[in-house]
Write a protein that holds these residues in place. Structure first.
Motif, PDB file in Angstrom:
ATOM      1  N   ALA A  93      11.728 -11.824  -9.177  1.00 60.16           N
ATOM      2  CA  ALA A  93      12.214 -11.826  -7.793  1.00 60.16           C
ATOM      3  C   ALA A  93      11.659 -10.664  -6.984  1.00 60.16           C
ATOM      4  CB  ALA A  93      13.735 -11.818  -7.771  1.00 60.16           C
ATOM      5  N   ALA A  94      11.486  -9.497  -7.597  1.00 61.35           N
ATOM      6  CA  ALA A  94      10.989  -8.333  -6.857  1.00 61.35           C
ATOM      7  C   ALA A  94       9.588  -8.579  -6.318  1.00 61.35           C
ATOM      8  CB  ALA A  94      11.011  -7.091  -7.740  1.00 61.35           C
ATOM      9  N   ILE A  95       8.741  -9.242  -7.110  1.00 63.67           N
ATOM     10  CA  ILE A  95       7.393  -9.583  -6.658  1.00 63.67           C
ATOM     11  C   ILE A  95       7.439 -10.752  -5.679  1.00 63.67           C
ATOM     12  CG2 ILE A  95       5.222 -10.654  -7.405  1.00 63.67           C
ATOM     13  CD1 ILE A  95       5.174  -7.741  -7.859  1.00 63.67           C
ATOM     14  N   ILE A  96       8.145 -11.799  -6.044  1.00 60.08           N
ATOM     15  CA  ILE A  96       8.164 -13.019  -5.230  1.00 60.08           C
ATOM     16  C   ILE A  96       8.838 -12.770  -3.889  1.00 60.08           C
ATOM     17  CG2 ILE A  96       9.020 -15.397  -5.150  1.00 60.08           C
ATOM     18  CD1 ILE A  96       8.646 -15.465  -8.223  1.00 60.08           C
ATOM     19  N   ASN A 143       6.798  -3.496  -2.041  1.00 61.10           N
ATOM     20  CA  ASN A 143       5.785  -2.982  -1.116  1.00 61.10           C
ATOM     21  C   ASN A 143       5.875  -1.477  -0.900  1.00 61.10           C
ATOM     22  OD1 ASN A 143       5.448  -5.721  -0.862  1.00 61.10           O
ATOM     23  ND2 ASN A 143       5.369  -5.733   1.363  1.00 61.10           N
ATOM     24  N   GLU A 144       7.083  -0.943  -0.917  1.00 64.87           N
ATOM     25  CA  GLU A 144       7.284   0.477  -0.634  1.00 64.87           C
ATOM     26  C   GLU A 144       7.570   1.290  -1.887  1.00 64.87           C
ATOM     27  OE1 GLU A 144       9.388   1.142   3.351  1.00 64.87           O
ATOM     28  OE2 GLU A 144      10.077  -0.864   2.762  1.00 64.87           O
ATOM     29  N   ASN A 145       7.485   0.659  -3.040  1.00 64.01           N
ATOM     30  CA  ASN A 145       7.730   1.347  -4.312  1.00 64.01           C
ATOM     31  C   ASN A 145       6.408   1.937  -4.800  1.00 64.01           C
ATOM     32  OD1 ASN A 145       8.315   2.195  -6.898  1.00 64.01           O
ATOM     33  ND2 ASN A 145       9.471   0.364  -7.443  1.00 64.01           N
ATOM     34  N   ILE A 146       6.152   3.181  -4.401  1.00 64.53           N
ATOM     35  CA  ILE A 146       4.834   3.769  -4.625  1.00 64.53           C
ATOM     36  C   ILE A 146       4.569   4.114  -6.087  1.00 64.53           C
ATOM     37  CG2 ILE A 146       4.659   4.637  -2.275  1.00 64.53           C
ATOM     38  CD1 ILE A 146       5.439   7.400  -3.332  1.00 64.53           C
ATOM     39  N   ILE A 183       3.658  -0.285 -10.732  1.00 66.24           N
ATOM     40  CA  ILE A 183       2.309  -0.689 -11.140  1.00 66.24           C
ATOM     41  C   ILE A 183       1.796  -1.818 -10.261  1.00 66.24           C
ATOM     42  CG2 ILE A 183       3.001  -2.432 -12.856  1.00 66.24           C
ATOM     43  CD1 ILE A 183       0.765  -1.262 -14.663  1.00 66.24           C
ATOM     44  N   TYR A 184       2.721  -2.598  -9.671  1.00 65.13           N
ATOM     45  CA  TYR A 184       2.304  -3.693  -8.800  1.00 65.13           C
ATOM     46  C   TYR A 184       1.807  -3.179  -7.456  1.00 65.13           C
ATOM     47  CZ  TYR A 184       4.570  -6.397 -12.389  1.00 65.13           C
ATOM     48  OH  TYR A 184       4.909  -6.931 -13.604  1.00 65.13           O
ATOM     49  N   GLU A 187      18.034 -20.098  -6.473  1.00 65.73           N
ATOM     50  CA  GLU A 187      18.848 -19.296  -5.568  1.00 65.73           C
ATOM     51  C   GLU A 187      18.281 -17.902  -5.316  1.00 65.73           C
ATOM     52  OE1 GLU A 187      21.412 -20.028  -3.732  1.00 65.73           O
ATOM     53  OE2 GLU A 187      21.554 -22.108  -4.412  1.00 65.73           O
ATOM     54  N   SER A 188      17.824 -17.227  -6.365  1.00 66.90           N
ATOM     55  CA  SER A 188      17.379 -15.842  -6.200  1.00 66.90           C
ATOM     56  C   SER A 188      16.092 -15.724  -5.399  1.00 66.90           C
ATOM     57  CB  SER A 188      17.188 -15.186  -7.573  1.00 66.90           C
ATOM     58  OG  SER A 188      16.213 -15.878  -8.329  1.00 66.90           O
ATOM     59  N   LEU A 189      15.374 -16.838  -5.234  1.00 63.21           N
ATOM     60  CA  LEU A 189      14.107 -16.817  -4.496  1.00 63.21           C
ATOM     61  C   LEU A 189      14.207 -17.532  -3.151  1.00 63.21           C
ATOM     62  CD1 LEU A 189      11.709 -17.601  -7.483  1.00 63.21           C
ATOM     63  CD2 LEU A 189      12.566 -15.380  -6.707  1.00 63.21           C
ATOM     64  N   ALA A 190      15.358 -18.113  -2.872  1.00 62.78           N
ATOM     65  CA  ALA A 190      15.581 -18.818  -1.607  1.00 62.78           C
ATOM     66  C   ALA A 190      16.004 -17.801  -0.550  1.00 62.78           C
ATOM     67  CB  ALA A 190      16.626 -19.906  -1.774  1.00 62.78           C
ATOM     68  N   VAL A 191      15.024 -17.113   0.011  1.00 59.33           N
ATOM     69  CA  VAL A 191      15.293 -16.006   0.932  1.00 59.33           C
ATOM     70  C   VAL A 191      14.470 -16.179   2.204  1.00 59.33           C
ATOM     71  CG1 VAL A 191      15.802 -14.419  -0.960  1.00 59.33           C
ATOM     72  CG2 VAL A 191      13.469 -14.552  -0.058  1.00 59.33           C
ATOM     73  N   THR A 192      14.899 -15.466   3.223  1.00 60.88           N
ATOM     74  CA  THR A 192      14.127 -15.359   4.451  1.00 60.88           C
ATOM     75  C   THR A 192      13.603 -13.933   4.554  1.00 60.88           C
ATOM     76  OG1 THR A 192      15.409 -17.051   5.610  1.00 60.88           O
ATOM     77  CG2 THR A 192      14.209 -15.463   6.972  1.00 60.88           C
TER      78      THR A 192
END
Length: 510
Positions: free
Chosen positions: A90-93, A98-101, A104-105, A479-484
């Motif tokens: 979910a964190a990637i998808i 983006n702001e987690n410097i 590794i992603y 559900e966990s990926l159904a986001v805006t």
């Protein structure tokens, strides 16, 4: 740039074997610079090495497989039309890294593209002194410049603002590294990075024109690849005149593929492939290649247990007369698990999937709306990975014409060429104008390029919201990926420069 330079440890050279040139590798620390660039013949191996760097594993992680990872983790997964039941991702998808410097992603694209850039810089720096003809040296330098331009284009999309948020390029971009020194450098502006991309491509195009050399394989660079990069970069920069011009140039020699080729798995070059990465059974990354994550026929668990699906909303917009609709599993009239899309053992929908696509692994679990567009040529995940097709160039041209307020009939004709004239949907017509015409361009871009790594990048460029719905609300995301995700969210979809760079680059700040 000290951290970036430290990572440049795989300056690879590919030596001829009994089967092909594209095979063995040798690190640069085992090859003296004077040997690597003594002749243009040896320098060609260095250019092939850049191609090889796009298809190998990195950072000791099984998931980082060169350019395939960029397409999957950064283009497909966080997009609007690509569904996969991976709640643990979910964190990637949902694009929250983006702001987690320190992630590794956040670091991977920076590491990967600057690795290629550093090696391209060596070729550009040393090739003029190599023994060989001027024509050969010009072609090799042009290829290295084309690689560098491609990498900076990708970095600008990831680590730079969308152009509409950049104050015409005045916001921070990435680090423009164009020499072989270890000097630390500050960030350039986004405009400065795009100016570098343009300058590299202008020089490359000029050098290709002065050389009698031509490429011998689709994975190699040539002038048409340079045109393609120019077209995509210009579109990202909202430089629509150049986007139109170079899209036309790029596709001039690449006829749209036949319907037979369209259904062949998107893993073997055909008439419309402008540039790709090489893949074969003796070059495989086994279960960690791009095709092991997406190819519907792969024996990898990543496909057998979590196949990739088109969003139900986009699927429902594909006309029934369009061959592209047949590349996804239609569940209409069948029962399946409506919270996940999974078929059950013995179900009619599962039987239908195996009947229509017998290449499915026997122990795979088909899902409603599962993709059958992309297939591996060998197990568990072998295939050539496309980067530019003439279909994209038609869509680029249509979008560029739209934003230049060109006549609607010119844009309509391009959509007809892509869809009706090609035979993908012979009944297709387009009479839309105004905002409806832009929506049509976006829709057919989503349909045509689905699964090829464009989804998130396109949504970012347009400044459109990601809007994924669950099964109850009309789509097929868990559900966990159904986001805006609004365009203003997550640092405006801009990845921050990773700590592994700022910790070592003494003149770089966040």
């Amino acid at each position: 740039m000290k951290q970036t330079i430290i990572t440049l440890i795989c300056f690879v050279f590919l030596f001829t074997s009994c089967k092909k040139d594209y095979l063995d590798t040798l690190p640069t620390d085992q090859t003296p610079t004077e040997t690597a660039f003594e002749t243009t013949a040896s320098a060609r191996f260095a250019v092939n090495g850049l191609a090889k760097m796009m298809t190998i594993q990195y950072l000791g992680s099984q998931g980082f497989n060169g350019e395939g990872t960029i397409k999957m983790y950064y283009g497909n997964y966080p997009g609007n039309h690509f569904s996969v039941n991976l709640s643990g991702w979910a964190a990637i998808i949902n694009a929250t890294y983006n702001e987690n410097i320190t992630s590794i992603y956040d670091y991977y694209p920076w590491y990967y593209y600057y690795k290629i850039i550093g090696n391209a810089n060596k070729i550009i720096h040393y090739i003029d002194a190599a023994e060989g003809t001027t024509a050969d040296k010009n072609f090799i330098k042009a290829q290295a410049l084309t690689y560098r331009a491609y990498c900076y284009m990708m970095l600008a999309q990831l680590y730079g603002n969308r152009w509409s948020d950049s104050n015409n390029g005045a916001t921070d971009g990435v680090v423009n590294k164009i020499d072989i020194s270890n000097d630390d450098l500050p960030k350039s502006t986004l405009l400065e990075t795009y100016n570098l991309i343009y300058a590299d491509l202008d020089q490359a195009i000029g050098l290709y024109a002065t050389s009698t050399e031509t490429r011998t394989a689709n994975y190699e660079m040539d002038v048409n690849v340079a045109y393609s990069i120019y077209a995509r970069a210009a579109l990202n920069r909202a430089d629509y005149a150049n986007a139109e011009t170079f899209s036309q140039k790029a596709r001039a020699s690449y006829a749209l593929m036949s319907n037979t080729d369209y259904k062949a798995g998107f893993s073997t070059p055909n008439s419309e492939w402008i540039w790709s990465s090489y893949g074969a059974a003796d070059e495989t990354l086994y279960f960690y290649s791009y095709f092991s994550y997406i190819g519907y026929n792969s024996t990898a668990s990543a496909v057998r247990t979590a196949p990739k699906m088109i969003s139900r909303e986009l699927y429902n917009q594909i006309p029934s007369t369009d061959i592209r609709k047949g590349l996804f599993l239609d569940p209409t009239g069948y029962t399946y698990t409506t919270s996940t899309g999974a078929t059950t053992a013995g179900s009619a929908l599962r039987a239908k999937a195996f009947e229509l696509f017998p290449a499915l692994a026997s122990n795979a679990t088909p899902y409603a709306y599962m993709q059958f567009k992309i297939a591996a040529t060998d197990m568990p995940g072998v295939g050539n990975l496309n980067h530019f097709r003439s279909s994209e160039m038609i869509l680029n041209e249509a979008e560029a014409k739209y934003f230049q307020n060109k006549p609607a009939d010119e844009i309509q004709a391009l959509l007809v060429e892509l869809t009706a004239t090609s035979g993908r949907d012979a009944s297709y017509t387009c009479t839309k104008t105004g905002a409806d015409l832009l929506a049509e361009i976006k829709k057919y871009r989503a349909i045509e390029l689905w699964g090829e790594g464009f989804d998130w990048f396109d949504m970012k460029r347009w400044g459109d919201s990601i809007n994924r719905k669950n099964y109850t609300s009309g789509s097929n995301f868990i559900e966990s990926l159904a986001v805006t995700i609004a365009p203003s969210a997550n640092n405006k979809w801009t990845w921050k420069i990773p700590a592994r760079e700022t910790d070592f680059n003494t003149v770089l700040d966040q």
